[in-house]
Design an enzyme around this catalytic site. Structure first.
Site, mmCIF file in Angstrom:
data_model
loop_
_atom_site.group_PDB
_atom_site.id
_atom_site.type_symbol
_atom_site.label_atom_id
_atom_site.label_comp_id
_atom_site.label_asym_id
_atom_site.label_seq_id
_atom_site.Cartn_x
_atom_site.Cartn_y
_atom_site.Cartn_z
ATOM 1 N N LYS A 1 21.457 -24.801 110.225
ATOM 2 C CA LYS A 1 21.514 -26.209 109.795
ATOM 3 C C LYS A 1 22.247 -26.287 108.456
ATOM 4 O O LYS A 1 22.112 -25.391 107.612
ATOM 5 C CB LYS A 1 20.081 -26.748 109.675
ATOM 6 C CG LYS A 1 19.979 -28.236 109.382
ATOM 7 C CD LYS A 1 18.514 -28.698 109.417
ATOM 8 C CE LYS A 1 18.354 -30.175 109.120
ATOM 9 N NZ LYS A 1 16.947 -30.633 109.238
ATOM 10 N N SER B 1 15.734 -34.509 112.337
ATOM 11 C CA SER B 1 17.039 -34.456 111.722
ATOM 12 C C SER B 1 17.841 -33.196 112.055
ATOM 13 O O SER B 1 19.036 -33.157 111.801
ATOM 14 C CB SER B 1 16.879 -34.525 110.204
ATOM 15 O OG SER B 1 16.222 -33.354 109.723
ATOM 16 N N SER C 1 11.293 -32.567 112.150
ATOM 17 C CA SER C 1 12.732 -32.456 112.402
ATOM 18 C C SER C 1 13.209 -31.332 113.304
ATOM 19 O O SER C 1 14.360 -31.343 113.717
ATOM 20 C CB SER C 1 13.477 -32.356 111.083
ATOM 21 O OG SER C 1 13.720 -33.631 110.611
#
Ligand code: GLN
Length: 491
Positions: free
Chosen positions: A76, A151, A175
């Site tokens: 990420k 997210s 997330s």
């Protein structure tokens, strides 16, 4: 090839039938072919990835072995990897280049993993859909007109679409768990402290955790195994008991396992199709000998408010470092104050600004006691709810989301309905508990006849039960094949 498990790839690498260079090239080619449409990744450096793959192949040739040696991974974009851009999906830090690596990234690299891409994400990890990124909306590979969840949208889609068998996301209030449920992969939010937070961009520091993602619990455990262990650079980091069992995960015993079903999580508001899928999964667990026990977590009804007060308060403080002075975007102006406000006005997206304002309000004189201090008390009560329930049961099972993946754009104009998507995931975050999102089956979609979309279930355990959760999930995945289903992509 692309959807083979990490464990198969590891066997191929160990026997010499596969090379890391071959696997990494395959992943990079697949990303280049499919990602212009899915938008799961935002940064590739083919040459650097292939150089790492070559050095992992050298280590394999000298006889070294390890769970992640030679395995391609995706990171990420709020995890620092030295020498690469770490944008956090934001305009304000779009061109920021990391001078160092996060501890989890360093440990993966030392174990011989090969980062093949940085993953798209909601700006600064604030979001539930994958729609708030300066790099564009990530699409759900099961239905590109739908969100993948956020997210950690890109990390999850990367695993679901076969760009890599393992990825790292982060999880503050859901997330990795929410997108895992929307895209049919397995994701863990470890006990707070089990994975070092050093080198991840802070969103809400008392809630942030790194979240490993893979298709199965067994694959996930292999990647997790090389990252645990205390880190002197993160004063909240902890040792995980039983972590030596991770690299060779064996199925846990479902017979006699006491699973708590909190009534507050199965009340109205869950789509009937989602309820049906969860019911079938529960029957399956019961037929394997698990005991389903009704429990109650009454303070759950305050969870969303509590989370959004604590989260935004911490966000407003953490975001203050993006002021145009030390790094990232800078908009010149005639005064220092003008420079800071122009930079932040231009650099942050709407959702980030909304949270800074809300958080600054909650922390301000006169409101602190009414909001922030009260939320801290509610957080303690929420955690005590779980402590009580764990005297009766081994783990708690809940839905991950009341619905399947929603349509792109469906909630962007209504922040409150977006926040409600996290209703089942924020509570264990507030209580600092480990929780795992695992594929539970597929639901039909009334507004889309003929379509079947993934549904996830959440297993929550007492502090430091991370290994056990993975063992139980592995046992479930031995007798079901939901996690093996792959999205309808063209190659
Ligand atoms: N969707 C939640 C939020 O927007 C969780 C985000 C996260 O876990 N990073 O706060």
């Amino acid at each position: 090839m692309v959807h083979h498990s990490l464990i198969d790839w590891q066997e191929g690498l160990s026997s010499g039938d596969l090379s890391s260079l071959f696997l990494s090239m395959g992943c990079l080619d697949r990303i280049e072919a499919l990602d212009p449409h899915l938008k799961a990744t935002i940064y590739l450096n083919r040459a650097r990835s292939l150089a790492i793959a070559k050095s992992s192949d050298d280590r394999l040739r000298t006889g070294q072995r390890g769970p992640m040696l030679g395995i391609p991974v995706v990171l990420k974009d709020n995890l620092n990897w030295d020498g690469t851009a770490t944008s956090q999906g934001s305009k304000i830090s779009k061109n920021y280049c990391s001078p160092y690596s996060a501890t989890v990234v360093r440990r993966l690299l030392e174990a011989g993993a090969v980062p093949v891409a940085k993953a798209n994400m909601d700006e600064f990890a604030m979001g539930s859909s994958g729609e708030h990124s300066v790099f564009g909306v990530t699409r759900n590979p099961w239905d590109p007109s739908r969100v993948p969840g956020g997210s950690s949208s890109g990390s999850i889609v990367a695993v679901a679409a076969g760009f890599a068998p393992f990825a790292l996301g982060t999880d503050t209030g859901g997330s990795v768990r929410l997108p895992a449920a929307f895209c049919n992969v397995t994701a863990l939010r470890p006990t707070y402290g089990v994975l070092s937070r050093f080198g991840i961009t802070s969103m809400a520091s008392s809630l942030d955790q790194v979240g490993p993602v893979a298709r199965s619990a067994q694959d996930l455990a292999m990647g997790f195994s090389v990252m645990t262990g205390r880190d002197p650079l993160d004063s909240t980091s902890l040792d995980l008991h039983g972590s030596e069992r991770l690299a060779n995960l064996t199925p846990g015993n479902l017979k006699g396992l006491r699973i708590g079903l909190p009534k507050e999580y199965f009340e109205d508001g869950i789509d009937p199709e989602v309820r049906l899928v969860l019911g079938t999964a529960l029957q399956r667990l019961a037929s394997e000998g698990a005991e389903l026990v009704d429990v109650s977590l009454p303070y759950t009804r305050y969870a969303i408010e509590t989370y959004y007060v604590i989260c935004t308060s911490e966000v407003s403080s953490n975001m203050s470092r993006f002021d145009g002075v030390r790094f990232g975007l800078r908009k010149e102006s005639s005064s220092l104050h003008g420079m800071m406000s122009c930079t932040r006005e231009e650099g942050f997206g709407t959702e980030v600004k909304r949270r800074i304002l809300l958080g600054a309000f909650c922390l301000s004189k006169g409101y602190y006691e009414a909001y922030y201090a009260k939320a801290l008390k509610a957080r303690t009560l929420l955690a005590q709810d779980f402590e009580r329930v764990f005297r009766e049961v081994d783990c708690v099972l809940t839905p991950v989301s009341p619905t399947v993946a929603f349509k792109i754009g469906a909630k962007t104009q209504d922040p409150l309905s977006m926040y409600m998507a996290d209703i089942f995931t924020v509570t264990p975050s507030l209580a600092a508990l480990p929780c795992l999102s695992i594929p539970a089956g597929f639901a039909t979609v009334p507004d889309d006849p003929g379509k079947r979309l993934p549904v996830g279930m959440q297993l929550i355990g007492p502090p430091l039960s991370d290994v056990k959760l993975l063992e139980w999930a592995h046992a479930f995945q031995q007798v079901t094949d939901h996690h093996l289903q792959t999205p309808p992509l063209e190659s």
